[in-house]
Design a protein around this motif. Structure first.
Motif, PDB file in Angstrom:
ATOM      1  N   SER A 123       0.717  -1.402   0.003  1.00 41.78           N
ATOM      2  CA  SER A 123       0.076   0.101   0.367  1.00 41.78           C
ATOM      3  C   SER A 123       0.790   0.866   0.082  1.00 41.78           C
ATOM      4  O   SER A 123       1.620   1.273   0.256  1.00 41.78           O
ATOM      5  CB  SER A 123      -1.430  -0.105   1.418  1.00 41.78           C
ATOM      6  N   GLN A 124       0.292   2.689  -0.717  1.00 37.99           N
ATOM      7  CA  GLN A 124       1.181   3.393  -0.656  1.00 37.99           C
ATOM      8  C   GLN A 124      -0.294   4.690   0.051  1.00 37.99           C
ATOM      9  O   GLN A 124      -1.350   4.924  -0.512  1.00 37.99           O
ATOM     10  CB  GLN A 124       1.471   3.706  -2.089  1.00 37.99           C
ATOM     11  N   ASN A 125       0.161   5.365   1.156  1.00 38.93           N
ATOM     12  CA  ASN A 125      -0.255   6.137   1.469  1.00 38.93           C
ATOM     13  C   ASN A 125      -0.162   7.723   1.247  1.00 38.93           C
ATOM     14  O   ASN A 125       0.186   8.050   1.917  1.00 38.93           O
ATOM     15  CB  ASN A 125      -0.687   5.880   2.774  1.00 38.93           C
ATOM     16  N   LEU A 126      -0.650   8.434   0.842  1.00 38.32           N
ATOM     17  CA  LEU A 126      -0.709   9.764   0.066  1.00 38.32           C
ATOM     18  C   LEU A 126      -2.160  10.398   0.664  1.00 38.32           C
ATOM     19  O   LEU A 126      -2.655  10.724   0.409  1.00 38.32           O
ATOM     20  CB  LEU A 126      -0.449   9.675  -1.331  1.00 38.32           C
ATOM     21  N   PRO A 127      -1.157  11.985   1.029  1.00 43.15           N
ATOM     22  CA  PRO A 127      -1.979  12.371   1.474  1.00 43.15           C
ATOM     23  C   PRO A 127      -3.039  13.532   0.609  1.00 43.15           C
ATOM     24  O   PRO A 127      -2.558  13.679  -1.015  1.00 43.15           O
ATOM     25  CB  PRO A 127      -1.653  14.133   1.687  1.00 43.15           C
ATOM     26  N   VAL A 128      -4.460  14.080   0.404  1.00 45.13           N
ATOM     27  CA  VAL A 128      -5.049  14.820  -0.158  1.00 45.13           C
ATOM     28  C   VAL A 128      -5.502  16.264   0.115  1.00 45.13           C
ATOM     29  O   VAL A 128      -5.648  16.385   1.219  1.00 45.13           O
ATOM     30  CB  VAL A 128      -6.462  13.868  -0.737  1.00 45.13           C
ATOM     31  N   LEU A 129      -5.514  17.200  -0.643  1.00 45.15           N
ATOM     32  CA  LEU A 129      -5.054  18.252  -0.614  1.00 45.15           C
ATOM     33  C   LEU A 129      -6.696  18.642  -1.540  1.00 45.15           C
ATOM     34  O   LEU A 129      -6.696  18.839  -2.285  1.00 45.15           O
ATOM     35  CB  LEU A 129      -4.205  19.094  -0.872  1.00 45.15           C
ATOM     36  N   ILE A 130      -7.714  19.619  -0.330  1.00 45.19           N
ATOM     37  CA  ILE A 130      -8.968  19.823  -0.982  1.00 45.19           C
ATOM     38  C   ILE A 130      -9.323  21.112  -0.707  1.00 45.19           C
ATOM     39  O   ILE A 130      -9.394  22.008  -0.265  1.00 45.19           O
ATOM     40  CB  ILE A 130     -10.309  19.206  -0.610  1.00 45.19           C
TER      41      ILE A 130
END
Length: 227
Positions: A123-130
């Motif tokens: 798994s790769q866990n990335l940030p999400v910026l809205i």
């Protein structure tokens, strides 16, 4: 080496390991979702020769659960050497967004089953910026933070509409006293207090912080005034 640098290094190594072992490589280290576009897309490439399943999951942070975001194809088969575009849709809000929001997206690679072979998932866990529609781009949002010494503790307040990412540890100047926050980001409108081994003197006038860029890379150290 600062803990934040070590964290980034470990993250890079983790992504590299995943890329070699599982073959799925996201195009960037950050997913940016613009409200005006009602969503976003990210390309994920399967660099392996074999087909694999790509499972996409959005994680809502406990301190920032809204607005809603969904992946339109949470599970999809990606042939070897092919690129899959993953589409994300932003759920409609009753009112337009006024500040940035933060989430995480997890891309999990599931290899095809083969008889008499055991394969691992990665798994790769990335940030999400809205980002709200019409919000001006600010590449140095940490300069808008307000820093204070209150009752022997250092506090920071984010009165800007931007999410600020930074190393958990900060340094008081000129004593060199170190203090630590509980997380690596501060949301718009949020106020946080750092932990230190001893009370911080009101005579401290400046603080050194170690911010991160939008994509999670270490920016130049920044010295802010204490009020």
């Amino acid at each position: 080496m600062l803990p934040f640098t070590r964290t980034l290094l470990c993250a890079c190594l983790f992504v590299s390991f995943n890329s070699m072992a599982a073959g799925m490589v996201p195009e960037t280290s950050l997913l940016i979702v613009n409200e005006g576009e009602q969503g976003a897309s990210m390309d994920v490439k399967n660099t392996d020769a074999d087909a694999q399943l790509l499972y996409t999951k959005i994680i809502d942070l406990p301190d920032d659960p809204k607005p809603g975001l969904i992946a339109t194809q949470p599970v999809v088969r990606v042939d070897g050497g092919k690129t899959q575009r993953v589409r994300f849709v932003l759920k409609s809000s009753a009112e337009p967004l006024k500040v940035e929001h933060l989430k995480r997206v997890i891309f999990t690679t599931i290899p095809q089953r083969e008889k008499n072979k055991v394969k691992m998932t990665f798994s790769q866990n990335l940030p999400v910026l809205i980002r709200p529609a019409g919000l001006e781009l600010n590449l140095e949002p940490w300069k808008g933070l307000s820093w204070h010494v209150i009752n022997g503790n250092v506090t920071v307040e984010n009165n800007t509409p931007y999410v600020v990412r930074m190393e958990q540890q900060v340094k008081l100047l000129s004593s060199g006293t170190l203090a630590t926050f509980d997380k690596t980001y501060i949301l718009p409108g949020e106020k946080m207090t750092a932990r230190a081994k001893s009370k911080i003197s009101a005579s401290e006038k400046q603080i050194e912080i170690y911010p991160a860029t939008r994509y999670g890379y270490k920016a130049s150290n920044y010295i802010a005034e204490l009020k």
